[in-house]
Design an enzyme around this catalytic site. Structure first.
Site, PDB file in Angstrom:
ATOM      1  N   HIS A  91      36.115  12.243  60.170  1.00 34.79           N
ATOM      2  CA  HIS A  91      36.455  12.082  58.744  1.00 34.79           C
ATOM      3  C   HIS A  91      35.363  11.200  58.143  1.00 34.79           C
ATOM      4  O   HIS A  91      35.443   9.975  58.166  1.00 34.79           O
ATOM      5  CB  HIS A  91      37.844  11.448  58.619  1.00 34.79           C
ATOM      6  CG  HIS A  91      38.287  11.208  57.205  1.00 34.79           C
ATOM      7  ND1 HIS A  91      39.574  10.851  56.878  1.00 34.79           N
ATOM      8  CD2 HIS A  91      37.624  11.265  56.015  1.00 34.79           C
ATOM      9  CE1 HIS A  91      39.684  10.707  55.568  1.00 34.79           C
ATOM     10  NE2 HIS A  91      38.498  10.943  55.015  1.00 34.79           N
ATOM     11  N   HIS A 123      32.386  11.248  54.907  1.00 37.49           N
ATOM     12  CA  HIS A 123      31.746  11.884  53.747  1.00 37.49           C
ATOM     13  C   HIS A 123      30.252  11.576  53.774  1.00 37.49           C
ATOM     14  O   HIS A 123      29.884  10.399  53.867  1.00 37.49           O
ATOM     15  CB  HIS A 123      32.379  11.349  52.462  1.00 37.49           C
ATOM     16  CG  HIS A 123      33.865  11.562  52.416  1.00 37.49           C
ATOM     17  ND1 HIS A 123      34.420  12.717  51.928  1.00 37.49           N
ATOM     18  CD2 HIS A 123      34.901  10.800  52.846  1.00 37.49           C
ATOM     19  CE1 HIS A 123      35.741  12.634  52.035  1.00 37.49           C
ATOM     20  NE2 HIS A 123      36.057  11.496  52.594  1.00 37.49           N
ATOM     21  N   GLU A 172      27.918  11.612  51.486  1.00 36.28           N
ATOM     22  CA  GLU A 172      27.435  10.745  50.401  1.00 36.28           C
ATOM     23  C   GLU A 172      27.980   9.319  50.575  1.00 36.28           C
ATOM     24  O   GLU A 172      27.286   8.356  50.267  1.00 36.28           O
ATOM     25  CB  GLU A 172      27.836  11.311  49.037  1.00 36.28           C
ATOM     26  CG  GLU A 172      27.160  12.643  48.687  1.00 36.28           C
ATOM     27  CD  GLU A 172      27.877  13.852  49.302  1.00 36.28           C
ATOM     28  OE1 GLU A 172      28.935  13.670  49.951  1.00 36.28           O
ATOM     29  OE2 GLU A 172      27.373  14.982  49.126  1.00 36.28           O
ATOM     30  N   GLY A 181      38.774  13.794  46.867  1.00 40.87           N
ATOM     31  CA  GLY A 181      38.947  13.244  45.522  1.00 40.87           C
ATOM     32  C   GLY A 181      40.354  12.788  45.217  1.00 40.87           C
ATOM     33  O   GLY A 181      41.168  12.576  46.121  1.00 40.87           O
ATOM     34  N   HIS A 221      42.590  16.215  52.216  1.00 32.18           N
ATOM     35  CA  HIS A 221      42.969  14.814  52.039  1.00 32.18           C
ATOM     36  C   HIS A 221      44.397  14.775  51.497  1.00 32.18           C
ATOM     37  O   HIS A 221      44.687  15.417  50.483  1.00 32.18           O
ATOM     38  CB  HIS A 221      42.040  14.124  51.046  1.00 32.18           C
ATOM     39  CG  HIS A 221      40.761  13.635  51.656  1.00 32.18           C
ATOM     40  ND1 HIS A 221      39.862  14.474  52.252  1.00 32.18           N
ATOM     41  CD2 HIS A 221      40.254  12.381  51.757  1.00 32.18           C
ATOM     42  CE1 HIS A 221      38.843  13.753  52.703  1.00 32.18           C
ATOM     43  NE2 HIS A 221      39.051  12.485  52.415  1.00 32.18           N
ATOM     44  N   GLU A 280      47.363   9.648  51.255  1.00 30.43           N
ATOM     45  CA  GLU A 280      46.582   8.412  51.117  1.00 30.43           C
ATOM     46  C   GLU A 280      47.034   7.723  49.821  1.00 30.43           C
ATOM     47  O   GLU A 280      47.732   6.733  49.849  1.00 30.43           O
ATOM     48  CB  GLU A 280      45.083   8.733  51.082  1.00 30.43           C
ATOM     49  CG  GLU A 280      44.193   7.497  50.924  1.00 30.43           C
ATOM     50  CD  GLU A 280      42.743   7.836  50.593  1.00 30.43           C
ATOM     51  OE1 GLU A 280      42.461   8.930  50.080  1.00 30.43           O
ATOM     52  OE2 GLU A 280      41.875   6.954  50.826  1.00 30.43           O
ATOM     53  N   ASP A 326      35.261   7.093  57.145  1.00 30.94           N
ATOM     54  CA  ASP A 326      35.473   7.599  55.784  1.00 30.94           C
ATOM     55  C   ASP A 326      34.208   7.449  54.918  1.00 30.94           C
ATOM     56  O   ASP A 326      33.489   8.424  54.711  1.00 30.94           O
ATOM     57  CB  ASP A 326      36.680   6.883  55.144  1.00 30.94           C
ATOM     58  CG  ASP A 326      37.354   7.678  54.041  1.00 30.94           C
ATOM     59  OD1 ASP A 326      36.945   8.826  53.787  1.00 30.94           O
ATOM     60  OD2 ASP A 326      38.304   7.145  53.435  1.00 30.94           O
ATOM     61  N   ASP A 327      33.955   6.242  54.398  1.00 27.90           N
ATOM     62  CA  ASP A 327      32.815   5.992  53.498  1.00 27.90           C
ATOM     63  C   ASP A 327      32.147   4.665  53.846  1.00 27.90           C
ATOM     64  O   ASP A 327      32.315   3.672  53.124  1.00 27.90           O
ATOM     65  CB  ASP A 327      33.300   5.941  52.039  1.00 27.90           C
ATOM     66  CG  ASP A 327      33.925   7.253  51.590  1.00 27.90           C
ATOM     67  OD1 ASP A 327      33.195   8.207  51.308  1.00 27.90           O
ATOM     68  OD2 ASP A 327      35.175   7.313  51.554  1.00 27.90           O
TER      69      ASP A 327
END
Ligand SMILES: [Zn+2]
Length: 336
Positions: A26, A28, A30, A170, A197, A200, A278-279
């Site tokens: 999981h 992303h 970016e 998103g 997703h 959450e 995740d990010d």
């Protein structure tokens, strides 16, 4: 000479976590931009140690988080070469942590903003994969993109041969476009893995929607399924995997603190959970830190940490012998 038996020389926890052959499922693209690339590129605009990367920082709302993510990531991702450069550093960090399998998702709307076709981004990301790391490329879109001008692109995703699968990203509180189910079913029929997703920023009903309506068996986060025992049973019975990101959940205040994180309850309910970052652009976290956090904050035992690692391999898109070898290696480390 025979190597000494592991049991005679118990590893410290940090060594054990490093030694586990790990996956990340999981992530992303970016949101995984290595921040040091930004600092090297423009140190005045991207100072070292900005407040949002500190462990104590909490994002107030999802739109606040999104604003920080986009304002940092989008200036960088302007060409396929920039995806390559970012992925090269990101994947090198995976190898250094003994992460051996990664599923990472780029944001499909970006291909429109920058005018670069998705297959060129996929090729750039794949070219950045080092030896020793299996990489699977996904693309993700917003829940509303199916009704917009990305639709013709979405309708040809099944022809992108190096695309492993798709995800819905998103703001979760947006309604899911009613045509998503048919699109997701068509992509599964074409051999693509479908994710969503859910659970959450919205409750257990969205996890049910992802499983029952969209037919996915890969839920990104899923943690709020804990609010409804029937949804936990559904996820367990259907063999759904939750790709959980504990540090992300705390930083975004999905849960108030690590002690309140439901990952153990989900696992005890029979749901296969993995851990990912995740990010990491926004959280400054690593896969190893996710495991260390489970051990430190939730008192996960080595047996439980090994189960998390094993779960990643159970769901990985790899050939059966590779899966078996990784699981046996984990079993040996865990003494099981
Ligand atoms: Zn995510």
């Amino acid at each position: 000479m025979e190597p000494p038996a592991a049991a005679n020389f118990p590893m410290d926890l940090r060594t054990f976590i490093h030694a586990l052959p790990k996956t990340e499922t999981h992530l992303h693209v970016e949101g995984a931009l290595p921040y040091e690339l930004l600092t090297a590129w423009d140190p005045r605009r991207y100072p070292l140690d900005p407040p949002f990367r500190r462990a104590s920082y909490r994002y107030r709302t999802f739109p606040d988080f999104e604003q920080i993510l986009l304002s940092n990531a989008l200036p960088w991702f302007t060409t396929a070469e920039r995806y390559y450069e970012a992925a090269k550093v990101m994947f090198t960090q995976h190898v250094a942590q003994n992460v051996r399998y990664v599923e990472t998702s780029f944001h499909l709307p970006v291909t429109k903003f920058i005018g670069v076709p998705g297959p060129e981004i996929i090729a750039a990301l794949r070219a950045a994969a080092p030896r020793g790391l299996e990489v699977r490329i996904f693309t993700g879109m917003l829940r509303t993109d199916l009704a917009g001008d990305l639709r013709p692109t979405i309708d040809e995703l099944h022809t992108w041969t190096d695309l492993a699968g798709v995800d819905l990203h998103g703001y979760e509180q947006m309604p899911t476009d009613p045509s998503t189910a048919a699109v997701w079913a068509r992509l599964r029929a074409a051999g693509k893995v479908t994710k969503c997703h859910a659970g959450e920023f919205d409750g257990a009903a969205r996890v049910r929607e992802a499983v029952e309506l969209l037919g996915v068996n890969r839920v990104q986060h899923g943690v709020r399924a804990v609010e409804d025992p029937a949804v936990m049973r559904l996820a367990a019975d259907q063999g759904v995997t939750f790709d959980v990101c504990p540090i992300s959940n705390v930083r975004l205040q999905v849960v108030p603190d690590f002690a309140a994180h439901p990952i153990r309850r989900l696992m005890e309910a029979g749901i296969r959970c993995t851990v990912s970052t995740d990010d990491p652009l926004c959280f400054a976290n690593t896969v190893v830190e996710e495991y260390e956090t489970l051990a430190r904050e939730l008192a996960f035992t080595r047996t439980e940490l090994a189960q998390v690692a094993r779960n990643g391999w159970e769901v990985a898109s790899v050939a059966p012998p590779a899966r078996q070898a990784a699981i046996e290696e984990i079993n040996r480390l865990a003494g099981s």
